[in-house]
Design an enzyme around this catalytic site. Structure first.
Site, PDB file in Angstrom:
ATOM      1  N   VAL A 130      -4.469  -3.848  -1.145  1.00 36.65           N
ATOM      2  CA  VAL A 130      -3.359  -2.901  -1.008  1.00 36.65           C
ATOM      3  C   VAL A 130      -2.503  -3.408   0.136  1.00 36.65           C
ATOM      4  O   VAL A 130      -2.974  -4.141   1.011  1.00 36.65           O
ATOM      5  CB  VAL A 130      -3.833  -1.450  -0.741  1.00 36.65           C
ATOM      6  CG1 VAL A 130      -4.537  -0.892  -1.963  1.00 36.65           C
ATOM      7  CG2 VAL A 130      -4.722  -1.371   0.477  1.00 36.65           C
ATOM      8  N   SER A 131      -1.223  -3.017   0.140  1.00 31.76           N
ATOM      9  CA  SER A 131      -0.348  -3.571   1.164  1.00 31.76           C
ATOM     10  C   SER A 131      -0.400  -2.863   2.496  1.00 31.76           C
ATOM     11  O   SER A 131       0.059  -3.396   3.476  1.00 31.76           O
ATOM     12  CB  SER A 131       1.096  -3.643   0.698  1.00 31.76           C
ATOM     13  OG  SER A 131       1.338  -2.948  -0.444  1.00 31.76           O
ATOM     14  N   SER A 132      -0.972  -1.669   2.560  1.00 33.46           N
ATOM     15  CA  SER A 132      -1.071  -1.009   3.862  1.00 33.46           C
ATOM     16  C   SER A 132      -2.381  -0.248   3.961  1.00 33.46           C
ATOM     17  O   SER A 132      -3.015   0.061   2.958  1.00 33.46           O
ATOM     18  CB  SER A 132       0.107  -0.059   4.078  1.00 33.46           C
ATOM     19  OG  SER A 132       0.036   1.004   3.168  1.00 33.46           O
ATOM     20  N   GLN A 182      -3.028   3.009   1.857  1.00 35.68           N
ATOM     21  CA  GLN A 182      -3.100   3.005   0.394  1.00 35.68           C
ATOM     22  C   GLN A 182      -4.563   2.935  -0.034  1.00 35.68           C
ATOM     23  O   GLN A 182      -5.403   2.379   0.655  1.00 35.68           O
ATOM     24  CB  GLN A 182      -2.326   1.821  -0.175  1.00 35.68           C
ATOM     25  CG  GLN A 182      -0.820   2.014  -0.096  1.00 35.68           C
ATOM     26  CD  GLN A 182      -0.093   0.841  -0.712  1.00 35.68           C
ATOM     27  OE1 GLN A 182      -0.366  -0.305  -0.404  1.00 35.68           O
ATOM     28  NE2 GLN A 182       0.838   1.141  -1.589  1.00 35.68           N
ATOM     29  N   ALA A 213      -3.488  -5.848   3.211  1.00 32.65           N
ATOM     30  CA  ALA A 213      -2.455  -6.741   3.747  1.00 32.65           C
ATOM     31  C   ALA A 213      -1.425  -7.024   2.673  1.00 32.65           C
ATOM     32  O   ALA A 213      -1.681  -6.848   1.482  1.00 32.65           O
ATOM     33  CB  ALA A 213      -3.102  -8.058   4.195  1.00 32.65           C
TER      34      ALA A 213
END
Length: 196
Positions: free
Chosen positions: A11-13, A16, A35
């Protein structure tokens, strides 16, 4: 040694949720990155690649979880299949398996073509989403509805930080005291230099 079913989720953050990715797949081991997927220099992806052995299968929810651009996606899949690892993308329902002696070369070519097409479509979709976001922000700014990110420090706190830094306070201690990153602290100190 038995073959493993290995999962990679990203996930990007940090806020999430990764729970939905590969929830239905029985895995022996899972690697999880929180990341951006802008490149392949992600700690858990690198650990996952080092862990995989010939005969293993790597399960990924979708192509964009593994790589954000077509070049990286192809390099990863080609590298893994060359090592004897199968790669399964569940959302796209595609599996890329190592080429074995006696396999039909046309099938391998077709698999590479599918990877290229699907990867290119995903890359195009991401660029369209980013473009729409930029347009939406520009429209909201023009209408006075988009203010941007809230400043990390109030003007009073920023003045305090600058004064303490000028008196020789350690940068790391200041960042910790005000609950900001050192990068943010340096940005505030840099603004003072530009103004002064």
């Amino acid at each position: 040694m038995s073959h493993q079913e290995v999962g990679y989720v990203r996930v990007s953050s940090a806020d999430q949720n990764t729970q939905r990715q590969l929830a239905e797949v029985k895995l022996d081991k899972t690697f999880e990155d929180k990341a951006s997927g802008k490149d392949t220099h992600r700690p858990q992806l690198q650990a996952c690649l080092a862990h995989l052995r010939e005969g293993d299968t790597l399960h990924v929810h979708s192509m964009d979880r593994l790589a954000r651009n077509l070049d990286d996606l192809r390099k990863l899949v080609d590298g893994l299949t060359a090592r004897g690892v199968s790669v399964r993308f569940h959302k796209e329902q595609l599996t890329f398996a190592p080429v074995r002696d006696g396999d039909d070369p046309a099938q391998a070519s077709m698999a590479r073509l599918m990877l290229s097409i699907m990867g290119a479509v995903a890359e195009f979709e991401r660029s369209m989403i980013k473009e729409r976001q930029r347009e939406g922000i520009a429209i909201a700014k023009a209408a006075g509805k988009f203010k941007g990110r809230k400043p990390a420090l109030t003007p009073e706190q920023a003045a305090e930080v600058r004064a303490k830094a000028a008196q020789g306070a350690k940068r790391t201690a200041l960042a910790k005291e005000y609950g900001i990153s050192r990068e943010t602290l340096y940005a505030y100190l840099g603004q003072a230099e530009q103004v002064g």
